[in-house]
Design a protein around this motif. Structure first.
Motif, short mmCIF file in Angstrom:
data_model
loop_
_atom_site.label_atom_id
_atom_site.label_comp_id
_atom_site.label_asym_id
_atom_site.label_seq_id
_atom_site.Cartn_x
_atom_site.Cartn_y
_atom_site.Cartn_z
N SER A 68 -11.79 -6.60 4.81
CA SER A 68 -10.77 -6.58 6.01
C SER A 68 -11.43 -6.20 7.10
CB SER A 68 -9.62 -5.86 5.52
OG SER A 68 -9.77 -4.57 5.08
N ALA A 69 -12.21 -5.34 7.06
CA ALA A 69 -12.97 -5.05 8.30
C ALA A 69 -13.86 -6.01 8.82
CB ALA A 69 -13.82 -3.44 7.99
N LYS A 81 -22.61 -3.28 8.16
CA LYS A 81 -22.14 -1.73 8.32
C LYS A 81 -20.92 -1.75 7.47
CE LYS A 81 -20.66 0.05 12.45
NZ LYS A 81 -20.48 0.09 13.61
N SER A 133 -11.88 -8.70 10.42
CA SER A 133 -11.41 -8.25 12.02
C SER A 133 -12.58 -8.28 12.96
CB SER A 133 -10.68 -6.74 11.98
OG SER A 133 -11.48 -6.04 12.33
N ALA A 158 1.02 -1.09 0.04
CA ALA A 158 -0.06 0.02 0.00
C ALA A 158 1.02 1.32 -0.06
CB ALA A 158 -0.85 0.03 1.38
N GLU A 171 -9.76 -3.91 -3.63
CA GLU A 171 -9.48 -2.55 -2.93
C GLU A 171 -8.49 -1.87 -4.07
OE1 GLU A 171 -10.16 -2.00 0.46
OE2 GLU A 171 -10.04 -3.80 1.52
N TYR A 172 -7.69 -2.79 -4.78
CA TYR A 172 -6.75 -2.08 -5.89
C TYR A 172 -7.36 -1.73 -6.99
CZ TYR A 172 -2.61 -2.50 -2.82
OH TYR A 172 -1.80 -2.31 -1.70
N ARG A 217 -10.07 0.87 -7.51
CA ARG A 217 -9.30 2.19 -7.68
C ARG A 217 -8.27 2.45 -8.95
NH1 ARG A 217 -9.03 1.27 -1.26
NH2 ARG A 217 -11.35 2.09 -1.04
N GLU A 274 -13.12 -11.79 13.90
CA GLU A 274 -11.84 -12.20 14.99
C GLU A 274 -12.34 -11.82 16.35
OE1 GLU A 274 -8.34 -11.40 13.62
OE2 GLU A 274 -7.32 -12.16 15.39
N THR A 275 -12.65 -10.57 16.45
CA THR A 275 -13.20 -9.82 17.82
C THR A 275 -14.23 -10.57 18.24
OG1 THR A 275 -12.45 -7.83 17.01
CG2 THR A 275 -13.75 -7.90 18.98
N GLU A 301 -20.26 0.98 3.87
CA GLU A 301 -19.27 2.05 3.82
C GLU A 301 -18.72 2.45 2.51
OE1 GLU A 301 -16.70 1.72 7.39
OE2 GLU A 301 -18.38 2.30 8.50
#
Lengths: 425, 308
Positions: free
Chosen positions: A388-389, A421, A392, A82, A103-104, A107, A395-396, A425
Motif C-alpha cells: 500500500s505504501a 524502501k 501511494s 482493520a 498483511e492479515y 499476522r 500515485e504521488t 521495512e
C-alpha cells in the motif's frame, strides 16, 4: 477446543453439508442451535441485492444459520475492517483486498482454508490467494482489466475501432488522437490512471518483467516505469489523452465515469464492472483486450480477482462459515443469484453452468474471461506487505510527472527508490 | 459562578451543611454524564500514550519499542512534507479568515436592515465548511470544467486544474477555509457590541477618522476577542483533516500537496497498519499545539488589552 482440530475433523464440506445441523463437535452456539454469522464486503446497492438473494438461498438450505451482512464503499471498508480486528471483533466471513491479504495472513489473523473444496478452481484462480503454500482466501470471482470503447462516440466521429485482439499501444495512440481531432477537442480519445497498479502490471509483464516477483521483491525496472510515463506523455502531447489535471479520481463509480459522461471515448475498467459501465454509458460499449498483447515479449494480462473471501482465525463459527463459503464458491445456485457482480465464478463448472442464464452484458464479460482463462498467461503474484505504501508513492510520482515537475526518467528513478524502501521495512 | 464555589469552606451549622451537601450531590449528579463521557476520552488518551512507544499493527499485541517511533519521525520525509502542508495552510488561512471575519462583522455592525438574515448567511458556511457534502460541492465548483473555470473562461481566462494540480490544490483548500469565517465572525460581532458607542463619538468629536478609530478604539478593545479567535482557529487549523481527506479521496494527493499532518497520521494508522507510529504522531501534534498555545498566551501580554 482447537479450531484447526475442528476443521480437520470436518474434513470435506460435502460430508459436512450432508450431516447438516447435527454435526458434532464443541462450539459456542446458542442452545437452540441458532448460529449468526457476520459477513462483510464492499460494493454498491446492486451487489447488495444480489448478495442477499444468494444468502436467502443459503439460509433456506441451512436452517439454523443466519447471515448478517454489512457493506460499504471500498475506501472506508479497509479502515473499518482493520479497526474491527483491532477491537477483537472480526467478522466471520469477509471480502479481503488483494493488497491486504498478506498483511492479515502473515499476522495470523486469517483461518487457513484447509477444509475447503477448491477442486473446481483453475490453476490461475487458486494461485491468486496462495501465500507460500498456504491458502487464506478464495477469489470471490474472476476478472481482468479490459479496454472499453464507446461505440456511440466513435460512430458519431467516424473513427474506426482497432482490432481489440491484436492492437498495439501505438494503435491506441493513433486511435485516441483521431477521436480527439474528429471531435474538435470536445471528446478525448482515451484516458486512464497511470498509478493504478493493475494497469501498470499488464504493461510490465508485456516487457518480460513482474511488478512484484514470486519472492515478494520488486521486479519492475526503472526503464519500464519510464517507458510507461513516456507512453502517456506522448499521448498527452498528441492530445489523444486529456491534459494534466483533467482526470480526477473523485468519480470512481461507473455513473460518474468520464466514458459515461461522454468526455472520453475509451478507458480501462475491471471487467466485472462491464455491466454497470455499459448501462451508465448508454449500452453501446465494446470490450477490447489491453493493447500490446501480441507485440510484447510475453502476454501482459492476467486473471485476477476484485476481492478474496477470507475467514477470521478468531471466528466463533468456523465450520458454519466454511459451509457458507463453500456454498458461495461451489453451488451454482449462489452464482446464479449473484451474477457477475464479483466477476466470473472462480469454479469453472459453476461458470459454465450459469453462463446461458446470464444477461447479455454479463455474457460479454464472462466470454472475455473464459477466453483469457484458456490461454497461457503469466501468473500474478500476491502483493508483499508494504504494497500500500508503494501504491501511494506511485500515485504521488505519477502526478509529479503528469504536471512536468519531474521528467519520466526522474520519476522512474524516484519510484524505484521509494518502492525498495517500502519493501525493506 | 459554579455551585461548588458557593459552598463555604467551614459550614456554620449542621442544618445548612446538610442543605449544601444535597446541593453538592445534585451538582455532581448533573456532572455525571460528563464524568462518564470523560472515561471515553481518558482511557483512549492513556492507551494512545502507551501505544506511542510500541510497534502496533492492529492485529497482533503491541510490542514495546521505546522511542523508536519518535526517532523514525525525525527521518520521515513524508511526515516533514505533511508538517509543511499543515503549517503553510495555517499561516496563510488563519490570518486571512480572521481578517475576513472581522471585516464582515464590522460591516454588519453598521446596522444593516435584516442583520439576523445576513448573520445566518455568513455563519452557515462555517457550520457546513468541513462537512463532506460541502467539500464535494467544492470539488465540482473547482473542477477542470467546473463553475469557476467556466466563469473564468467566459472572461477569457484559462483556469487551472484547481483540485488536481499539485501547485493549486492547497490554495483551493485555503479558499474553502477562508470561506468558512462565520464562527469567528459571530464572536467578533458580539465583541463589537460590547464597545461603548460613546468612545467612537468622543473620538469623532476630536477629529479621528475611521482608520484612526479602528486602530485606537476597535482593535485594542477587541483584542481579547481577537486573541480568543486566534487561539481557536490555530488549534482547529493544525487539526485539519476532513477537507484534505475528501478533496483528495483520502490520499493527500495530488502529489501529497494536501497531505495534512492528521491525514498522514490516519494513513499510517489505518491503511499502513502502523498504529504505534500514528499514536506517536498524535502526541507530537498534541505537544506542538500545547507549546504554540502557551507561546500565544505569553505573547498575549504584549498586545491583548483588557478593559476592566
Amino acid at each position: 477446543m482447537d479450531r484447526r482440530a475442528v476443521l480437520l475433523a470436518a474434513a470435506g464440506l460435502g460430508a459436512l453439508s450432508a450431516c447438516g445441523r447435527g454435526f458434532g463437535g464443541g462450539g459456542d452456539d446458542a442452545p437452540d442451535g441458532a448460529v449468526v454469522l457476520n459477513m462483510v464486503w464492499w460494493g454498491d446497492n446492486t451487489r447488495a441485492q444480489k448478495t442477499q438473494a444468494a444468502l436467502d438461498v443459503f439460509q433456506r438450505k441451512n436452517a439454523g444459520i443466519t447471515v448478517r451482512t454489512e457493506y460499504q464503499d471500498s475506501a472506508p471498508y479497509k479502515d473499518k475492517l482493520a479497526t474491527r480486528f483491532a477491537a477483537g471483533d472480526p467478522p466471520d466471513l469477509m471480502a479481503m483486498r488483494m493488497d491486504s491479504l498478506r498483511e492479515y495472513a502473515d499476522r495470523g489473523a486469517l483461518l487457513e482454508l484447509t477444509g475447503l473444496n477448491m477442486d473446481g478452481l483453475g490453476e490461475n484462480a487458486r494461485a491468486l490467494a496462495a501465500v507460500s503454500d498456504r491458502t487464506y482466501g478464495v477469489p470471490s470471482g474472476l476478472n481482468s482489466i479490459g479496454f472499453v470503447v464507446n461505440r456511440t462516440l466513435t460512430d458519431q466521429f467516424g473513427v474506426r475501432i482497432p482490432d481489440g485482439d491484436t492492437w498495439s499501444w501505438d494503435d491506441l495512440g493513433t486511435f485516441a488522437r483521431a477521436v480527439t481531432e474528429a471531435s474538435g477537442g470536445k471528446v478525448y480519445g482515451t484516458g486512464f490512471d497511470l498509478f493504478t497498479l493493475a494497469n501498470l502490471f499488464v504493461f510490465t509483464r508485456q516487457r518480460g518483467e513482474d511488478f512484484f516477483t514470486e519472492q515478494g521483491a520488486l521486479g519492475i525496472t526503472a526503464g519500464t516505469v519510464q517507458a510507461w510515463f513516456e507512453l502517456a506523455q506522448r499521448m498527452r502531447d498528441e492530445r489523444g489523452m486529456p491534459p494534466a489535471g483533467f482526470m480526477d479520481e473523485a468519480g470512481a463509480s461507473a455513473a460518474q465515469s468520464y466514458i459515461a459522461a461522454g468526455k472520453l471515448a475509451s478507458q480501462i475498467i475491471p471487467t466485472n464492472n462491464f455491466l454497470s459501465y455499459n448501462a451508465a454509458a448508454g449500452g453501446n460499449l465494446a470490450l477490447l483486450r489491453m493493447p500490446g498483447e501480441t507485440q510484447g515479449v510475453r502476454r501482459g494480462q492476467s486473471i485476477d480477482t476484485p476481492a478474496l473471501w477470507s475467514i477470521a482465525a478468531q471466528s466463533k463459527h468456523p465450520r458454519e462459515t466454511l459451509r457458507l463459503l463453500d456454498f458461495l464458491i461451489n453451488d451454482p445456485e449462489a452464482s446464479q443469484a449473484t451474477g457477475t457482480t464479483r466477476g466470473v465464478p472462480p469454479n469453472q463448472q459453476v461458470a459454465a453452468a450459469i453462463r446461458p442464464g446470464l444477461a447479455p452484458d454479463d455474457q460479454v464479460a464472462t466470454d472475455y474471461l473464459i477466453g483469457l482463462q484458456g490461454e497461457t498467461l503469466p501468473r500474478s503474484f500476491t502483493y508483499p506487505p508494504g504494497g500500500s505504501a508503494i501504491a501511494s508513492s506511485l500515485e504521488t510520482i505519477a502526478t509529479e510527472v503528469e504536471f512536468r515537475r519531474q521528467t519520466p526518467a526522474e520519476g522512474a528513478a524516484a519510484f524505484i527508490a521509494e518502492a525498495k524502501k517500502a519493501l525493506a521495512e | 459562578m459554579s455551585v461548588l464555589q458557593q459552598t463555604p469552606v467551614t459550614a456554620p451549622a449542621s442544618a445548612p451543611r446538610r442543605r449544601y451537601r444535597r446541593q453538592d450531590r445534585s451538582g455532581y449528579l448533573f456532572l455525571l454524564p460528563w464524568f462518564l463521557g470523560m472515561l471515553f476520552t481518558i482511557i483512549p488518551f492513556f492507551a494512545s500514550l502507551y501505544l506511542a512507544f510500541t510497534d502496533y499493527n492492529l492485529l497482533n499485541p503491541p510490542e514495546w519499542i521505546g522511542l523508536d517511533n519518535f526517532r523514525e519521525m525525525l527521518a520521515d520525509e513524508r511526515l516533514m512534507r505533511s508538517l509543511r502542508v499543515t503549517v503553510i495552510y495555517t499561516v496563510v488561512s488563519v490570518p486571512l479568515s480572521l481578517a475576513a471575519a472581522l471585516g464582515v462583522a464590522m460591516v454588519l455592525q453598521q446596522g444593516i436592515r435584516g442583520l439576523p438574515v445576513y448573520r445566518a448567511i455568513f455563519y452557515l458556511p462555517s457550520l457546513l465548511g468541513s462537512s463532506v457534502a460541502v467539500v464535494i460541492l467544492w470539488r465540482y465548483l473547482f473542477g477542470v470544467d467546473g463553475v469557476i473555470n467556466k466563469g473564468l473562461a467566459w472572461l477569457g481566462i484559462a483556469g487551472p486544474a484547481w483540485t488536481t494540480d499539485p501547485s493549486h490544490a492547497l490554495t483551493t483548500l485555503i479558499i474553502l477555509h477562508v470561506w468558512t469565517f462565520g464562527s469567528p465572525m459571530v464572536i467578533f460581532l458580539a465583541g463589537l457590541r460590547q464597545i461603548p458607542a460613546a468612545y467612537y463619538e468622543a473620538a469623532s468629536v476630536d477629529g479621528a477618522g475611521p482608520w484612526r478609530r479602528f486602530r485606537s478604539i476597535t482593535l485594542p478593545l477587541l483584542s481579547p476577542i481577537i486573541f480568543f479567535n486566534l487561539v481557536q482557529s490555530l488549534i482547529a487549523s493544525l487539526q485539519t483533516f476532513t477537507q484534505g481527506f475528501v478533496m483528495s479521496g483520502g490520499t493527500g494527493g495530488p502529489a501529497d500537496s494536501t497531505l495534512f499532518y492528521n491525514l498522514y497520521l490516519y494513513l499510517r494508522g489505518f491503511t499502513q497498519f502502523d498504529m504505534g507510529y500514528a499514536s506517536a504522531m498524535a502526541w507530537v501534534l498534541f505537544v506542538l499545539i500545547a507549546v504554540l498555545t502557551a507561546v500565544n498566551f505569553l505573547a498575549a501580554r504584549w498586545w491583548v488589552f483588557y478593559d476592566d
